[in-house]
Design an enzyme around this catalytic site. Structure first.
Site, PDB file in Angstrom:
ATOM      1  N   PRO A   1      49.337 115.368 107.748  1.00 16.53           N
ATOM      2  CA  PRO A   1      48.582 114.285 107.111  1.00 16.53           C
ATOM      3  C   PRO A   1      49.447 113.574 106.068  1.00 16.53           C
ATOM      4  O   PRO A   1      50.114 114.224 105.265  1.00 16.53           O
ATOM      5  CB  PRO A   1      47.415 115.007 106.444  1.00 16.53           C
ATOM      6  CG  PRO A   1      47.351 116.355 107.057  1.00 16.53           C
ATOM      7  CD  PRO A   1      48.721 116.675 107.554  1.00 16.53           C
ATOM      8  N   GLU A   2      49.461 112.241 106.124  1.00 14.53           N
ATOM      9  CA  GLU A   2      50.215 111.444 105.167  1.00 14.53           C
ATOM     10  C   GLU A   2      49.208 110.712 104.261  1.00 14.53           C
ATOM     11  O   GLU A   2      48.015 110.987 104.329  1.00 14.53           O
ATOM     12  CB  GLU A   2      51.150 110.479 105.908  1.00 14.53           C
ATOM     13  CG  GLU A   2      52.101 111.231 106.837  1.00 14.53           C
ATOM     14  CD  GLU A   2      53.069 110.315 107.597  1.00 14.53           C
ATOM     15  OE1 GLU A   2      53.355 109.208 107.134  1.00 14.53           O
ATOM     16  OE2 GLU A   2      53.531 110.726 108.672  1.00 14.53           O
TER      17      GLU A   2
END
Ligand SMILES: [Zn+2]
Length: 266
Positions: free
Chosen positions: A2-3
Site C-alpha cells: 500500500p502506498e
C-alpha cells in the site's frame, strides 16, 4: 505494498468506522506483528482506551488514543485493516465498544504494529521527506537540483519525498514522459514542473478510486480499490503503450521491477 493513496483511503474509512469508539478487548493471534512493547503491554495499553484521532504519515497510519499513547501501524506488503471483521483469520483483532471487530490481517507477516508514548519519536517518521501535496514547484526544483541519482529510485526514497512506492513512481514517470533512469538533476525546468503535477494528479486520482488492489490491499470494507484499471504502465510488460503502441518494457532498477515506454519516456 500500500502506498499513499491506499493508506489515505484506509485512513478516511477508519475515520468513519472507528473514530470515537473504545477498544474493549485486544486478541493477538500472531505476536510477530507487534514490534513494541511486549504483547502483554500492547494488550493492556490498548484495552479501555478510545480512538481519538487518526493520522497518516507517508505510508504509516497513526491512531491517537485517549490515554495519550498512539497505535502506529505500518502495513508493509500485505497488511489489511477490515471492519467489521470476524476475528477468524486475523493476526490481531480489536473488539470495539459498538460490538464489532476491527481486524488486522497480514498474510506475509511483514507489517509492524507499535504502541508508543509519542509517535513523533519514531525514527522512521523523523526521517521522512515532505508529503507530495505539501511541495510547491520552487521547492521541488530545489530538491531535484542537487540530486544526481536516477529519478525513479529517488522517488522511492522516503527521506526525499514520502508516500510514493514502486507502483506510483512508474505511473507518474510515464505520465511526465520521463525515463526512469534519468539523473534527477538532468530534468529540465519544464519536466520538473510536469513531474510534480503528475505526482499530485496521479495520487489524487488514485485516492478518488480508493487505491490500487495489487498484492493484498483492500479497503476497510474488504472491497478492492478500483484504480488498477487506470494504470498506464505498471504491470503492463509487453502490452502496447497506451500512447504510442510500442511494447511496455520491464527492467530492474535499484532492485525493483520498473515499467516504462522506451519511446515515450526520454
Ligand atoms: Zn509509448
Amino acid at each position: 505494498m500500500p502506498e499513499l493513496p491506499e493508506v489515505e483511503t484506509i485512513k478516511r474509512e477508519l475515520e468513519r468506522a472507528v473514530l470515537g469508539k473504545k477498544i474493549t478487548e485486544v486478541c493477538v493471534h500472531h505476536p510477530k506483528v507487534i514490534r513494541e512493547p511486549s504483547v502483554e503491554k500492547f494488550k493492556k495499553g490498548l484495552t479501555g482506551v478510545t480512538i481519538k484521532n487518526i493520522l497518516r504519515k507517508a505510508k504509516v497510519l497513526i491512531l491517537e488514543l485517549s490515554s495519550g499513547k498512539s497505535l502506529v501501524i505500518h502495513l508493509k506488503m500485505t497488511g489489511q485493516l477490515v471492519y467489521p471483521g470476524n476475528g477468524k483469520a486475523s493476526r490481531v483483532s480489536f473488539h470495539l465498544s459498538d460490538g464489532k471487530i476491527l481486524d488486522f490481517n497480514d498474510q506475509r507477516l511483514f507489517a509492524e504494529l507499535r504502541l508508543l508514548d509519542d509517535w513523533r519519536s519514531l525514527k522512521f517518521i523523523q526521517g521522512l521527506g515532505p508529503e507530495p501535496f505539501a511541495i510547491d514547484l520552487g521547492q521541488f526544483k530545489e530538491m531535484l537540483a542537487k540530486k544526481k541519482t536516477k529519478i525513479k529510485p529517488l522517488l522511492l526514497d522516503q527521506t526525499f519525498i514520502s508516500g510514493i512506492g514502486n507502483l506510483y513512481a512508474a505511473e507518474v514517470l510515464f505520465r511526465a514522459r520521463v525515463h526512469p533512469e534519468r539523473p534527477a538533476s538532468s530534468l529540465s525546468e519544464k519536466e520538473k514542473g510536469l513531474l510534480l503535477k503528475e505526482i499530485k494528479d496521479t495520487l489524487t486520482e488514485a485516492i478518488l478510486h480508493k487505491g490500487s488492489s495489487v498484492d493484498q490491499y483492500v479497503q476497510v470494507s474488504g472491497q478492492p480499490g478500483n484504480y488498477v484499471k487506470y494504470h498506464k504502465v505498471y504491470d503492463r510488460k509487453d502490452k502496447p503503450c497506451l500512447v504510442c503502441k510500442h511494447p511496455i518494457q520491464r527492467t530492474a532498477l535499484g532492485g525493483r521491477g520498473t515499467y516504462f515506454c522506451p519511446k515515450c519516456q526520454k
